[in-house]
Each structure stands twice: as C-alpha cells, then as structure tokens.
Scaffold this motif. Sequence first.
Motif, mmCIF file in Angstrom:
data_model
loop_
_atom_site.group_PDB
_atom_site.id
_atom_site.type_symbol
_atom_site.label_atom_id
_atom_site.label_comp_id
_atom_site.label_asym_id
_atom_site.label_seq_id
_atom_site.Cartn_x
_atom_site.Cartn_y
_atom_site.Cartn_z
ATOM 1 N N TYR A 142 43.224 -3.143 -27.434
ATOM 2 C CA TYR A 142 41.773 -3.027 -27.303
ATOM 3 C C TYR A 142 41.233 -2.132 -28.424
ATOM 4 O O TYR A 142 41.958 -1.342 -29.035
ATOM 5 N N THR A 169 33.469 -8.338 -29.620
ATOM 6 C CA THR A 169 34.468 -7.299 -29.367
ATOM 7 C C THR A 169 34.516 -6.905 -27.893
ATOM 8 O O THR A 169 35.602 -6.660 -27.349
ATOM 9 N N GLN A 193 39.241 -9.104 -22.021
ATOM 10 C CA GLN A 193 40.372 -10.026 -21.874
ATOM 11 C C GLN A 193 41.703 -9.347 -22.163
ATOM 12 O O GLN A 193 42.713 -9.652 -21.526
ATOM 13 N N THR A 194 41.702 -8.411 -23.100
ATOM 14 C CA THR A 194 42.931 -7.660 -23.402
ATOM 15 C C THR A 194 43.357 -6.822 -22.214
ATOM 16 O O THR A 194 44.543 -6.789 -21.839
ATOM 17 N N ASN A 244 32.829 -14.557 -28.299
ATOM 18 C CA ASN A 244 33.158 -14.219 -29.691
ATOM 19 C C ASN A 244 32.662 -12.833 -30.071
ATOM 20 O O ASN A 244 32.027 -12.636 -31.113
ATOM 21 N N GLN A 296 36.491 -9.439 -25.979
ATOM 22 C CA GLN A 296 37.892 -9.351 -26.389
ATOM 23 C C GLN A 296 38.579 -8.167 -25.731
ATOM 24 O O GLN A 296 39.735 -8.268 -25.287
#
Length: 678
Positions: free
Chosen positions: A569, A554, A560-561, A552, A557
């Motif tokens: 991103y 940035t 994973q992007t 959870n 994230q």
Amino acid sequence: MAGPTGLIWRRIPLSRFSGDSGCGIPGVGVRGTAAAAPLSSTARSRRLPLTAPVPRRIAPSSACTRSRCGPFHRIRSIRVLTGCSTSSIASAKSSCSCANRLKSSCRDIPVIPSDPVGRRKNTSTSCNDGLGSSLVEPERVVDADDLERLAKLLTDKRQLAEQYYARACRLVGQAQATPLAAMLRWAGETATELGNRAAIVRAAEKGGDPFGALSEFGLSTAIGTVSGQDRTRLIKDLKSVINRNEAARPEQRAEAIRKFFGKLTAAERSSLAIEQPDVVGRLDGAPATVRYAANRLLIERALAHEQKDLAALKATDPKSPQVTLLEKRVARMTEFLQPRVTGDGRSVPRQFLLFDPAGDGRVAEVFGDLAKAEHVAVMVPGITNRLDNYQDLAIDAQTLITDPDTKKDLPKTAVITWLGYDTPELGDSVLQAKAEAGAPALHSFRAGLEAAKGAKFALFAHSYGTLLSSKALQQGTPFDSVVFMGSPGLGANVKSVADLKLAPGTPVFAMRAPGDWVSYSEAHGKDPAELPGVRRLATGHSSGHSQYYIPNNTALQNLQTILTGDGCYQSFLGSPELDDEQFGASAAPVLVKELQSRVPQWKVGELGAVFESAIKSALDGNADLKTKAAQIWQALQKANLDGYFTKEDIAAITAKTLAASGDLIVKRYMTMSLPAPQ
C-alpha cells in the motif's frame, strides 16, 4: 393472487383409497394384481413445474348456463381435474358462451401430458380413464390443506400396501410382486409432490415465488416432506433458540443458531426460509444460502406492495414528492431481483443477508462467493445512505471486488455492503445516537458471517460509519484489519489505536482526501488520520468526501491491497498541515466546537439541521464565508435558536474561527460585516 399456480392434476377419486378396495393403491385390485402401469420417470419429468401465475377469479356470465363453464370460474389455488386430455379441456372452454373470458382467465393453466400413466387413450369430451370418472370439467377446487390431507392419505395407504407387498412376495415371489413395488414408489413420490405443492401454494399466498427463491440458491424444494406438525415444531423451536440466547454475546448467539440449523434436514431449512423469511433472512448465524432465499422472497413481496402504493399515489397525487421516492425504491428492488453482471460479463444472482424495507430501508449484500472466500471486506457506509440510493453503495462494492487487470471478481474474495442501521441525515449526524444503536447490530452481523476456513475479515468504514464502527470495535467485534475513510471522529474517548480495544497487532489505516470537510469538522473527536498508531494512506486524485472508491486510483488500490494482502500500500507523504491540504480547513473544528458549546445537548440535533444547507454547500465547493454567515444567522432565527447566541457570541465565534485559520484568513475576512442579531 400473484405467484405460482397449481398443476392440473389427474383426478384420483378418494373412493379408490378406501379399505374396501384391497390395498388402497389406485389401479391395484383386491387381490393385489396390478391394473395399471406406474407413472414412469419419463412421464414424471414431463410434468410442468408449479410456476405459472394463478388465473384470476371471474364471475360467470349471466348468459352462460353450460355445466362445463361453471367450474372454471371457481379457480382458486390448486385444482384437481379429471383425467381428461388437453383437447377435452380446450373443447370445454370453447363451448362456453363466455369463452373469451375463460381464455383470458384460464390460458395460463399448465396441463400435464394427456396420457401420463400410459393407459388413457380417449381424447373425447367423455373421458373414461378407468378410475370411475366421466366428467370433463374440474370436479372441485382444493386448497393447500386438501392437498396435504390427500398426501397424508396416500402415505397412510402406502404403509398398508407395503404389508400386501410383503405377503405377495411370500406367496408368488418377488418377481411376480414387482408391479406392486412400482406402485408403492409411485404412491410415495406422488405424496411428496402433493406435499411440495401444498407448501409452495401456502407460502405463495403471502406473495412472491418461494419455489423460485429456493431454486435460485440451490436449496431443496422437497418441502412437502415436512409435515404441518413438523413446520409448527420447527418455528417454535427456532423462536425458542432465539429467545434463550437473546441476552447472550453475539458470538454465542450466532453459534447457537448455527447448531440449530446444523441439525435440520435440507427440506427443513428450506421450509423455515419460506415460512419465516422475515426471521430467517436477518438471522445472524443461519446458513448464507438460506438467508439469500428468504430475503429474495421478502424483496419480491415488498416490491409488489410498493408497486401498488406507487400506482395508487400516482392516481391520487401525482405531484407528491413521495412519488419520486417510491419510484427510486421500486427501481432498486427491481434491480435486486435481476442478476449481477460481473466485470467479465457473467451473470450471477444477487445475494442478500439482510433486507428490510421499513423506514429508509436496510440492506446487506454479498458480492462474490462468501463460502469460498479467503478475503472478506465489510463496507459500512455513513450519512444519507438509504434503500432508494443504494445503487451508489453497490457500485462501490462492485468496483472494490473487480480485478483492474482481468475485470473478473478478485479470486477467493467477497465484499459485503452492510447498510444495517438507520443512517443519519446531515442534521442529526452531529449526534452519536444512531452510531450507538447500530454498533451492536454490526457486531452481531460479523459474528454470523462464515467464509472459508482461516478467512481474513477487513472493515472498511466511511463517514459516520467510522463512528459506528469504532463503537462496535470497542465492544469486541473482531476484524483482522480496519480502514477509516472521511471520518468525523471515532468518539471523544478515542485518543489512540489502543482505545479501540483491537487484538494486538491489528493494523489500522485512515484516509482523508483533500477537501473532505466532514473529516475537517472533527464533530465526533479527533480525525483518525491524526491519531497515534494509525497509518494514513495516500488517496491519489480523490477529492471531497465521496471519492475513495473511484476506479484506477491510489485510494482504491490501497483498499484492494489491504483486502487481499497482495502488494504494497502507498502511505500519505504530503504536508501534515491542514491548511496546506485545504485552505481554511483548520477553522472547521473550531467553528463546530464553539457552536456546540453554546447549545444544550438536547438541542444539538436542531443545530446540526440549521447548518445542513451550509455543510452541503461546503461539500459542493460553494463556500463563501460572508454569505454563509448570513445564511446561518437566518436559519438560527427560523429554528428559534437565535436566543442561544448574542451579538457578542457571534463575534467571539468568528474571531476564534479566523484565528485558528491563520493570518491569511484573518487579513482576508477581518473587515467583513456580520449580520447583527435583531
């Protein structure tokens, strides 16, 4: 012996296979008439698999004189029994004067149904199965070689029986010769089964559960179809392929291995996995499932070995620090043999492309279905990663592959942890030697990976792993995207993305969280977050050196992007000044360079060890400059490195370090007293 045991087999006297008995198939008379019904498919399916532990060998009691007892004391690997019933064997056990010992040693012996061929009805201790046997107890103990010889004999006699079958078809018609055909099938299936069990027992003698390892990953267990000569040839041919391509580029070497395995039957691939697991398990280019099975077998063997070492050490020196280390290693290997539980609660077997317990240990694990993956990430860790603390890396991989919304594995995605090199501790992390040694291994590993057609491969490197990855990329290791995290530098020769020698258009990203002193040190060159052509990404609420994969956030994230190619991103939008990010950060690279410049290259590793405790304290946020200066000087003296530093050197290093940190730090520490050389 730990591992699979043999099946209690219905004894077939070797005399029944002689040429004098006609066609040589049990139950078939001289004239070719069927004397017994063949083993039905239902009966065959009722045979127990070869998976129970082998009963331990025991010595007969001095008071035991019954003939029925003795054979049970000679159990070794595979036992060929008479065709007596379960009740007969139980009776033989209970009638022995050392019955209790027999029960403890023989209770795990699986027994086939009492009438597997639909003929034997006698359940008394005097067994008359129509094959010339009358003994209740096992007649003899056989090993894998005996079973292979029996299998070969069945196969040879089956060929003779085929001639009789052809003659019978001409004389009495195919319908009348049907019993012979059924018996031929029985002979072929039985020979294969004997061969399978012989091969499994042979492998099990080295430890582990080879049959289970093959079954776990859907591989053929019909390894008995591979003869002893063929096994020898396969091993020789594989070694020849490896040796011929030893000096070739990794891509060429991996392709040669792929072609070799592509020509093998499923049984031959399985045979190599259990006969040569230490070779096949780490063989880049070999099929992934074959490597999974081989490495599972290696893990089972290593676990058994280290469990014994741990028990012995606890008995002799329970306070040894090695006890804690061994306990952690045993715990990791035990976990490796348990299923991985995905975010949505599914249990899947753990898959290893590399396992080597030597030294600190080397591991490469696949999360997800590599064969179907269209997006693959290879994670390269840094300092202090070992087998005993591997669970931290595995948790990061599990977090990376988990969809934050569905909690399932990301679709068509695989994540691979590559702990395939000897990672340094803090002290020797100032040297490039382990990165240079590990880079070719990463190149070879990447060349051996196969996923879905057109799959994209991303490289996620952290800490010292970024230095190793930089060197691997410069050697031509292909990746479609690259992310460097918490990097101490990519090498003094890397001044921009162009120096990495990537394919044109390959995106390169970097992350540096606030408080990541490894990045601030620039011990191996410019931080990639500052290099031209590198896109620096936001890290959210990550801080320090080891929080790039926290859920959870940035940073995760962004990873994973980049891995899946879905979404956008987030770039770093903060101040470019180091001291705005972390107070005193700009002093770190100056201090490192000044210290390294005053010590011979061959002493740099010792210098790094001196600063290890200070670096740990800084990473933990316990940095006090005055206290650390005193500790460093004491450590230099203890390591006999104080001779490389004079009082003037200490003063000069301090002045330069403070000057690099700006007026605020100068004013704060200018008056502090430094320890004087003694």
